[in-house]
Design a protein around this motif. Structure first.
Motif, short mmCIF file in Angstrom:
data_model
loop_
_atom_site.label_atom_id
_atom_site.label_comp_id
_atom_site.label_asym_id
_atom_site.label_seq_id
_atom_site.Cartn_x
_atom_site.Cartn_y
_atom_site.Cartn_z
N MET A 142 42.20 1.63 25.17
CA MET A 142 42.08 2.04 23.77
C MET A 142 40.67 1.81 23.24
SD MET A 142 45.15 2.93 23.02
CE MET A 142 44.75 3.31 21.32
N PHE A 143 40.07 0.73 23.67
CA PHE A 143 38.76 0.34 23.11
C PHE A 143 37.59 0.65 24.04
CE2 PHE A 143 41.69 -1.78 20.38
CZ PHE A 143 41.05 -1.85 19.15
N ASP A 144 37.91 1.29 25.13
CA ASP A 144 36.89 1.68 26.11
C ASP A 144 36.06 0.48 26.57
OD1 ASP A 144 35.49 3.41 27.71
OD2 ASP A 144 34.01 3.90 26.17
N ILE A 145 36.74 -0.47 27.13
CA ILE A 145 36.05 -1.65 27.66
C ILE A 145 36.04 -1.49 29.19
CG2 ILE A 145 35.89 -4.17 27.62
CD1 ILE A 145 37.88 -4.14 25.25
N THR A 146 34.90 -1.06 29.69
CA THR A 146 34.82 -0.74 31.12
C THR A 146 33.57 -1.32 31.77
OG1 THR A 146 33.65 1.30 30.60
CG2 THR A 146 36.05 1.47 30.88
N VAL A 147 33.64 -1.45 33.09
CA VAL A 147 32.44 -1.81 33.87
C VAL A 147 32.41 -0.86 35.07
CG1 VAL A 147 32.46 -4.24 33.21
CG2 VAL A 147 33.70 -3.55 35.25
N GLU A 148 31.23 -0.75 35.68
CA GLU A 148 31.16 0.08 36.89
C GLU A 148 31.71 -0.72 38.05
OE1 GLU A 148 27.11 1.27 37.21
OE2 GLU A 148 27.34 2.86 35.72
N ASP A 149 32.40 -0.02 38.95
CA ASP A 149 33.02 -0.69 40.10
C ASP A 149 31.94 -1.29 41.01
OD1 ASP A 149 34.39 -1.50 42.29
OD2 ASP A 149 35.49 0.39 42.58
N PRO A 150 31.84 -2.60 41.06
CA PRO A 150 30.78 -3.21 41.85
C PRO A 150 31.00 -3.07 43.37
CG PRO A 150 32.22 -4.92 40.97
CD PRO A 150 32.71 -3.63 40.44
N GLN A 165 32.30 -0.39 44.93
CA GLN A 165 32.34 0.99 45.42
C GLN A 165 31.08 1.32 46.21
OE1 GLN A 165 32.48 3.76 42.18
NE2 GLN A 165 32.87 5.51 43.50
N GLN A 166 31.28 1.93 47.37
CA GLN A 166 30.13 2.39 48.16
C GLN A 166 29.67 3.71 47.55
OE1 GLN A 166 28.87 0.62 50.73
NE2 GLN A 166 30.47 -0.93 50.38
N VAL A 167 28.40 3.77 47.09
CA VAL A 167 27.92 5.04 46.49
C VAL A 167 26.65 5.50 47.17
CG1 VAL A 167 28.94 4.88 44.18
CG2 VAL A 167 26.80 3.68 44.67
N LYS A 168 26.50 6.81 47.17
CA LYS A 168 25.26 7.38 47.70
C LYS A 168 24.21 7.32 46.60
CE LYS A 168 27.70 10.60 50.66
NZ LYS A 168 28.74 11.46 50.10
N ASP A 169 22.95 7.43 46.96
CA ASP A 169 21.86 7.42 45.99
C ASP A 169 22.13 8.37 44.83
OD1 ASP A 169 20.36 5.51 47.02
OD2 ASP A 169 18.76 6.79 47.84
N GLY A 170 21.97 7.88 43.63
CA GLY A 170 22.10 8.73 42.44
C GLY A 170 23.55 8.97 42.02
N GLN A 171 24.49 8.59 42.86
CA GLN A 171 25.89 8.84 42.50
C GLN A 171 26.39 7.78 41.51
OE1 GLN A 171 28.62 8.49 45.82
NE2 GLN A 171 30.40 8.70 44.44
N ALA A 172 27.03 8.23 40.46
CA ALA A 172 27.53 7.27 39.45
C ALA A 172 28.76 6.54 39.99
CB ALA A 172 27.89 8.02 38.18
#
Ligand code: 87F
Length: 592
Positions: A319-327, A329-336
């Protein structure tokens, strides 16, 4: 607060008061009377004896005799009736009111449901605060403060759960002479205020866990009968709000907090509680699950919710948009990275606890305060002081009393000496008993000659002991600890004796009527609970109805963490109309 409490309090219907029903009416009237008589203390309520000549050295001593007895009840205006004039077993409601007023815990005001917490009760609150602050600081919880007012827009952000509570929100519509453009809510709880901030504050997983706590006041404009401490329109509490990366971490904290709450009740207030989880019907609607402490008031055989610790899940975070990025998660360069919603908890403990303590321990002489939260743990009353006594002898006795005080203060005992002139010893004893001081030491010329002090425990009426003067520094702290323990033990035995296992519906209502809470095999579903509430009022078909007997339906208090035994396969829910399988032993009871 749980769903069903909510339903009761918003329905506008007067809840049946289970055996103390007619007296609650009295309490209401009295509150109004009290309000109007607040500034006109009745002269006649002063002690019957006029103080004689004041002792100059001691005249700074507070005259505690004239006091709250002055207000509120007609009976209290009669000079002969300074003590508690009714018995706890006969009229709990009247007794409770007299005890808290005459014990100088609380005063009524001209606003029903809003009370003055006098120093005697506020000091207990301070002990609780300091105990709990020590515990939560170790958990890295930080204290903070949010505004008293919440905008309507903010309050409405979590529509789902606020809807059920809307009837209790108090609003400010004017500022000075101007109507506000947008009305402001007086906080009933601070989820919405705090979580808008959390959504700004929590940017990354490195901001987690976020653990904040407020000690504040909240307002819930209840329409049920207010009851001092137990149900008031404004009350004091702490509300803790935390955000975590994982469900597991949040869940661990929920239980840790519940343990701290139990320690406040059991180790400070000497009040036994049962730990458990609320059923779906009774949990806070905004919660993933609610854990709870359930107390018990033996005089009426009713349960009382003592504190709650909720795992809110990710509901508010969404409801309040309380989020963090998944620490992780394997991501490629530039990928959110994916956004993860945080896991939240909230937990609250209120001044209701003080009322529960009073109801459980008090007796026909007044309050009994457990030593660990008693502002005055020991009162020393000089005895054997006669009018004929030479000034020098009196002074000698007082000097010795003062030495006793010093010895006790040196070992951190909170002591008061009663040097008041013009009050006889009996009056002083009653006065301190009414205020609940756990231990009285009497010291007179005869004790001085024998080198002893006479002890009188507030929790053991009538029995006296002796301690050699030379040992008071070690013996008095031990005795206070003994009082603390035996107060808890007595209350705990009583609660245990009134938690009955019930397997058959035929025993359900009769066992409740015997002033018990009961443990029954139950399906834990909401519909079944509603049915039980209806079917467990005093006036069940075929059952004899005593007009003075409890008539309120029973609700589920909790699913105790400690189950009495395993539910055997094939065991049916206790409610014969339900027919489902039982899954847990659930504690049911009539309740506050
Ligand atoms: C009354 C009016 C508006 C209870 C209310 O238990 C809102 C509410 O949200 C409300 N009465 N509640 C639930 C409170 C939940 C929770 N908050 C933090 C607690 C413990 C501390």
């Amino acid at each position: 607060m749980s769903t069903s409490e909510k339903r009761q309090s918003t329905s506008g219907k007067r809840m049946s008061q289970s055996g103390i029903e007619p007296k609650m009416e009295t309490m209401k009237l009295t509150e109004e009377q009290a309000a109007s008589s607040n500034n006109t203390p009745a002269e006649s309520a002063k002690p019957t004896e006029k103080p004689k000549k004041q002792d100059k050295e001691r005249k700074d001593q507070k005259s505690t005799a004239k006091s709250s007895q002055q207000q509120s009840k007609k009976k209290a205006e009669e000079p002969a009736l300074i003590g508690i004039t009714c018995s706890k077993s006969e009229d709990l409601s009247e007794w409770y009111q007299q005890v808290i007023l005459k014990g100088e815990m609380l005063e009524f005001t001209d606003i029903p449901g809003c009370y003055i917490y006098q120093p005697a009760s506020y000091r207990i609150w301070e002990f609780i605060q300091s105990f709990f602050n020590d515990r939560i600081r170790k958990m890295k919880v930080k204290n903070c403060y949010f505004p008293l007012f919440i905008t309507e827009a903010n309050l409405q952000r979590e529509k789902d759960h606020i809807e059920g509570f809307a009837a209790e929100v108090a609003w400010v519509t004017e500022g000075g002479k101007n109507k506000l453009e947008k009305r402001l809510a007086v906080r009933p709880t601070s989820e919405t205020a705090m979580y808008s901030f959390y959504s700004k504050k929590i940017r990354s997983h490195r901001d987690l866990p976020l653990k904040m706590n407020q000690w504040n006041n909240v307002v819930r404009w209840e329409f049920k009968h207010p009851m001092p401490f137990l149900r008031s329109r404004e009350f004091l509490w702490q509300e803790g709000h935390t955000a975590h990366m994982t469900e597991e971490e949040a869940g661990k904290e929920v239980l840790e907090i519940l343990d701290h709450y139990a320690a406040i009740y059991e180790d400070l207030l000497a009040v036994p509680v049962v730990k458990g989880k609320k059923t779906i019907a009774e949990q806070f609607p905004g919660a993933h699950y609610t854990t709870t402490l359930e107390g018990f008031i033996p005089s009426v055989g009713r349960g009382i919710q003592a504190a709650t610790s909720h795992c809110l899940g990710q509901h508010f975070a969404k409801m309040f948009d309380i989020t963090v990025e998944d620490p992780n998660q394997q991501v490629k360069d530039g990928q959110a990275r994916d956004k993860l919603h945080v896991w939240q908890n909230s937990w609250g403990f209120t001044t209701r606890s003080i009322g529960v303590m009073v109801l459980i321990h008090g007796d026909d002489k007044g309050l009994i305060i457990p030593p660990r939260v008693a502002e005055v743990q020991v009162v020393i009353v000089p005895v054997g002081v006669t009018a004929k006594m030479a000034d020098a002898d009196k002074q000698k006795l007082y000097d010795e009393v003062d030495k006793l005080r010093q010895t006790l203060e040196d070992v951190d005992i909170r002591v008061e000496c009663d040097y008041r002139e013009g009050y006889n010893v009996g009056y002083k004893f009653n006065d301190w008993e009414m205020k609940g001081v756990p231990l009285r030491l009497e010291f007179g010329p005869k004790d001085a000659a024998k080198g002893i002090v006479t002890t009188s425990r507030r929790d053991q009426s009538g029995s006296k002991g002796e301690i050699p003067v030379s040992d008071i520094g070690s013996e008095v702290p031990k005795l206070l600890e003994e009082i603390q323990k035996s107060m808890y033990q007595k209350a705990s035995d009583e609660y245990a004796a009134h938690r009955k296992i019930v397997r058959d519906w035929a025993d359900f209502v009769p066992t409740l009527n015997d002033k018990n809470v009961i443990l029954v095999p139950h399906c834990t579903t909401e519909d079944c609970e509603d049915q039980i509430k209806k079917d467990s009022t005093g006036n069940v078909e075929g059952q004899e109805v005593d007009v003075r007997a409890p008539s309120m339906g029973a609700k589920s208090l909790c699913i105790p963490a400690e189950q009495p035994e395993e539910i055997k396969e094939g065991t049916k829910c206790v409610n014969p109309k339900c027919g489902k399988e039982a899954v847990k032993w659930v504690m049911f009871g009539r309740s506050y």
